[in-house]
Motif scaffolding. Structure first.
Motif, PDB file in Angstrom:
ATOM      1  N   TYR A   1     104.748  -7.167  49.485  1.00 48.47           N
ATOM      2  CA  TYR A   1     105.244  -6.005  50.209  1.00 48.47           C
ATOM      3  C   TYR A   1     104.869  -6.017  51.688  1.00 48.47           C
ATOM      4  O   TYR A   1     105.029  -4.986  52.370  1.00 48.47           O
ATOM      5  CB  TYR A   1     104.696  -4.720  49.587  1.00 48.47           C
ATOM      6  CG  TYR A   1     105.331  -4.353  48.258  1.00 48.47           C
ATOM      7  CD1 TYR A   1     106.667  -3.976  48.182  1.00 48.47           C
ATOM      8  CD2 TYR A   1     104.575  -4.360  47.086  1.00 48.47           C
ATOM      9  CE1 TYR A   1     107.239  -3.621  46.975  1.00 48.47           C
ATOM     10  CE2 TYR A   1     105.139  -4.008  45.873  1.00 48.47           C
ATOM     11  CZ  TYR A   1     106.465  -3.642  45.819  1.00 48.47           C
ATOM     12  OH  TYR A   1     107.036  -3.294  44.619  1.00 48.47           O
ATOM     13  N   ALA A   2     104.395  -7.134  52.189  1.00 47.13           N
ATOM     14  CA  ALA A   2     103.964  -7.165  53.590  1.00 47.13           C
ATOM     15  C   ALA A   2     105.111  -6.795  54.536  1.00 47.13           C
ATOM     16  O   ALA A   2     104.926  -6.038  55.503  1.00 47.13           O
ATOM     17  CB  ALA A   2     103.417  -8.546  53.940  1.00 47.13           C
ATOM     18  N   GLY A   3     106.279  -7.328  54.274  1.00 41.86           N
ATOM     19  CA  GLY A   3     107.437  -7.015  55.109  1.00 41.86           C
ATOM     20  C   GLY A   3     107.805  -5.543  55.033  1.00 41.86           C
ATOM     21  O   GLY A   3     108.203  -4.938  56.042  1.00 41.86           O
ATOM     22  N   LEU A  41     105.347  -3.543  57.206  1.00 42.16           N
ATOM     23  CA  LEU A  41     105.625  -3.701  58.634  1.00 42.16           C
ATOM     24  C   LEU A  41     106.899  -2.979  59.057  1.00 42.16           C
ATOM     25  O   LEU A  41     106.967  -2.407  60.152  1.00 42.16           O
ATOM     26  CB  LEU A  41     105.729  -5.195  58.974  1.00 42.16           C
ATOM     27  CG  LEU A  41     104.435  -6.009  58.842  1.00 42.16           C
ATOM     28  CD1 LEU A  41     104.711  -7.494  59.075  1.00 42.16           C
ATOM     29  CD2 LEU A  41     103.388  -5.496  59.834  1.00 42.16           C
ATOM     30  N   SER A  42     107.902  -2.981  58.200  1.00 44.25           N
ATOM     31  CA  SER A  42     109.177  -2.349  58.560  1.00 44.25           C
ATOM     32  C   SER A  42     109.103  -0.824  58.555  1.00 44.25           C
ATOM     33  O   SER A  42     109.968  -0.155  59.121  1.00 44.25           O
ATOM     34  CB  SER A  42     110.287  -2.812  57.606  1.00 44.25           C
ATOM     35  OG  SER A  42     110.044  -2.346  56.290  1.00 44.25           O
ATOM     36  N   HIS A  43     108.070  -0.285  57.918  1.00 45.49           N
ATOM     37  CA  HIS A  43     107.911   1.173  57.863  1.00 45.49           C
ATOM     38  C   HIS A  43     106.822   1.648  58.819  1.00 45.49           C
ATOM     39  O   HIS A  43     106.177   2.672  58.579  1.00 45.49           O
ATOM     40  CB  HIS A  43     107.586   1.614  56.427  1.00 45.49           C
ATOM     41  CG  HIS A  43     108.768   1.579  55.502  1.00 45.49           C
ATOM     42  ND1 HIS A  43     109.285   0.399  55.000  1.00 45.49           N
ATOM     43  CD2 HIS A  43     109.556   2.569  55.011  1.00 45.49           C
ATOM     44  CE1 HIS A  43     110.318   0.666  54.217  1.00 45.49           C
ATOM     45  NE2 HIS A  43     110.507   1.974  54.211  1.00 45.49           N
ATOM     46  N   TRP A  44     106.648   0.943  59.918  1.00 52.00           N
ATOM     47  CA  TRP A  44     105.609   1.318  60.876  1.00 52.00           C
ATOM     48  C   TRP A  44     105.800   2.718  61.480  1.00 52.00           C
ATOM     49  O   TRP A  44     104.809   3.379  61.818  1.00 52.00           O
ATOM     50  CB  TRP A  44     105.521   0.281  61.999  1.00 52.00           C
ATOM     51  CG  TRP A  44     106.733   0.196  62.876  1.00 52.00           C
ATOM     52  CD1 TRP A  44     107.777  -0.664  62.741  1.00 52.00           C
ATOM     53  CD2 TRP A  44     107.023   1.015  64.017  1.00 52.00           C
ATOM     54  NE1 TRP A  44     108.717  -0.440  63.708  1.00 52.00           N
ATOM     55  CE2 TRP A  44     108.275   0.584  64.518  1.00 52.00           C
ATOM     56  CE3 TRP A  44     106.360   2.053  64.661  1.00 52.00           C
ATOM     57  CZ2 TRP A  44     108.873   1.174  65.636  1.00 52.00           C
ATOM     58  CZ3 TRP A  44     106.948   2.652  65.783  1.00 52.00           C
ATOM     59  CH2 TRP A  44     108.183   2.201  66.251  1.00 52.00           C
ATOM     60  N   PRO A  45     107.062   3.237  61.625  1.00 54.37           N
ATOM     61  CA  PRO A  45     107.175   4.586  62.207  1.00 54.37           C
ATOM     62  C   PRO A  45     106.455   5.659  61.393  1.00 54.37           C
ATOM     63  O   PRO A  45     105.823   6.549  61.955  1.00 54.37           O
ATOM     64  CB  PRO A  45     108.684   4.833  62.259  1.00 54.37           C
ATOM     65  CG  PRO A  45     109.290   3.460  62.329  1.00 54.37           C
ATOM     66  CD  PRO A  45     108.413   2.629  61.466  1.00 54.37           C
TER      67      PRO A  45
END
Length: 352
Positions: A35-37, A40-44
Motif C-alpha cells: 500500500y505504499a503507493g 503517498l497518493s493520499h498525502w492531502p
C-alpha cells in the motif's frame, strides 16, 4: 516528545508501548499489503489531519471536526464517508491522546465520564442501526455544521469566563449518573450521524453546568470521544458486513485512514501536550471561528434555502438556548421564567 521531563518517562511506558504496537502493525499492513503507493497518493488527507489531530488533542473537538468538512465540502465526498473516516481516524488519534492523558496522570472527571461511557454502548449502536441510515446526505452535512457552529458561537461569547474557570463545582454531583447516561446516549446517537458531537456535549456540560476548569474538561472530552469512535467504527463495520447495501462503508475510508493514521497517532498527543504549555485562548478562538465559517461554507456550497435554511438556523438557535440554560443552571440561577421580569427567580452559592 522532547518537551517531556525525564522523570515523566517511566510512567508514560503504556503510551510508548501503544506507539510501538501501532506503528508496527501499520507498517506491516503497508509493506505486506503493498500500500505504499496508496499512502503517498493520499498525502492531502494526511496533511489535513496533521492539523486535525492537533485540534483533537488540544481542544474538545475531535479530529473529524476538520476531516469532515474537508472531505465532504472540499473533496465533495458523501457525508457518510466523512462520518466513517472521522470515526476511524479518531479511533487512532484520540485513542493515542487518551493513552497519553491517562499515562501522564492528567485529571479526568470520572464521575461524569463513567456513566457517559456506558451510555455510548447503547446510544452509538442504536444510532448507527436505526437513525444514521434514515438521515439524508444533505442533513448529515447540515447537522454537523449546526452542531459545531453552535459550539463556536458559545465559545466566542463565553470564552473569557471559560478560560478563567478553576476547579469544579460540586452542586450537580448527585446527578452525575443520569447526566452522564444522557450525554452518552444522546451524544452516541449524534456521533453516529456525523462522527463527532458527544465530545461537545460532555465538554459543554462540564464547563457550563459544572463550571469546570478547561484542564479537566478537555481531557475528559477527548477520552469520551475516543471510546465513542472505537464503538462507532466497530458498529458500522459490523453492520456493513451484515447488510452492506444499507450500511455500506466506502473503501476510501480505509485508504484515507491508512495515509492519515501515522500522522494522528502522534499529532493528537502532541496537541494534548502543547495545550498545557501555551494559552488555550488563541487556539479556541481560531477553532471557534472555523466552526462558524464551515457552517456558512456548508450553506453556500449546498445552496441551502427556504425551509431547510430556516431549519438549520433554528438548530443553531436551539443549541445556543440549551447552552444558555446550562450556563445559568451552573451559576445556580433559573434561566427562564413565565413572568416578564428580568430578574432571575433563584440564586444560590456554588459552595459544593
Amino acid at each position: 516528545m522532547g518537551f517531556l521531563p525525564l522523570k515523566s518517562l517511566p510512567r508514560l511506558w503504556p503510551f510508548y508501548v501503544w506507539l510501538i504496537l501501532f506503528y508496527g502493525i501499520w507498517l506491516g499492513i503497508v509493506v505486506f499489503g503493498q500500500y505504499a503507493g496508496t499512502v503517498l497518493s493520499h498525502w492531502p488527507i494526511a496533511l489535513t489531519m496533521s492539523v486535525g489531530s492537533y485540534v483533537a488533542g488540544s481542544t474538545p473537538m475531535g479530529g473529524g471536526t476538520v476531516a469532515f468538512p474537508v472531505l465532504v465540502l472540499l473533496f465533495e465526498m458523501p457525508g457518510s464517508l466523512g462520518r466513517n473516516f472521522g470515526l476511524a481516524i479518531q479511533s487512532i488519534g484520540m485513542v493515542s491522546a487518551s493513552i497519553y492523558i491517562l499515562s501522564s496522570g492528567r485529571t479526568v472527571d470520572w464521575g461524569l465520564l463513567r456513566p457517559a461511557l456506558i451510555g455510548v454502548l447503547l446510544g452509538m449502536p442504536l444510532g448507527a442501526t436505526w437513525v444514521a441510515p434514515a438521515i439524508s446526505d444533505l442533513w448529515v452535512k447540515l447537522i454537523f455544521a449546526v452542531i459545531w457552529a453552535s459550539f463556536g458561537i458559545m465559545h466566542l461569547v463565553k470564552l473569557r469566563e471559560l478560560v478563567a474557570a478553576t476547579g469544579v463545582s460540586q452542586r450537580w454531583r448527585c446527578y452525575d449518573v443520569p447526566i452522564g447516561l444522557w450525554i452518552g446516549i444522546t451524544g452516541g446517537v449524534a456521533s453516529s450521524i456525523t462522527g463527532v458531537g458527544i465530545d461537545m456535549l460532555i465538554y459543554a456540560t462540564l464547563v457550563l453546568l459544572y463550571r469546570a476548569d478547561l484542564k479537566l474538561a478537555i481531557p475528559t472530552s477527548v477520552i469520551l470521544m475516543a471510546f465513542t469512535s472505537v464503538v462507532g467504527i466497530a458498529s458500522n463495520l459490523l453492520l456493513a458486513s451484515w447488510h452492506p447495501s444499507i450500511y455500506r462503508v466506502d473503501p476510501e475510508v480505509f485508504t484515507n485512514w491508512l495515509a492519515a493514521a501515522p500522522i494522528v497517532a502522534l499529532g493528537a498527543p502532541f496537541g494534548a501536550l502543547v495545550v498545557n504549555l501555551i494559552s488555550r485562548t488563541p487556539t479556541l478562538v481560531i477553532v471557534s471561528l472555523l466552526c462558524i465559517g464551515q457552517f456558512v461554507w456548508t450553506l453556500v456550497h449546498e445552496q441551502v434555502s427556504g425551509l431547510t435554511l430556516l431549519g438549520a438556523l433554528a438548530g443553531v438557535l436551539l443549541f445556543n438556548v440549551m447552552f444558555h440554560g446550562l450556563y445559568h443552571l451552573g451559576r445556580g440561577e433559573v434561566p427562564f421564567t413565565l413572568s416578564n421580569s428580568a430578574d432571575h427567580l433563584a440564586t444560590e452559592e456554588a459552595d459544593g
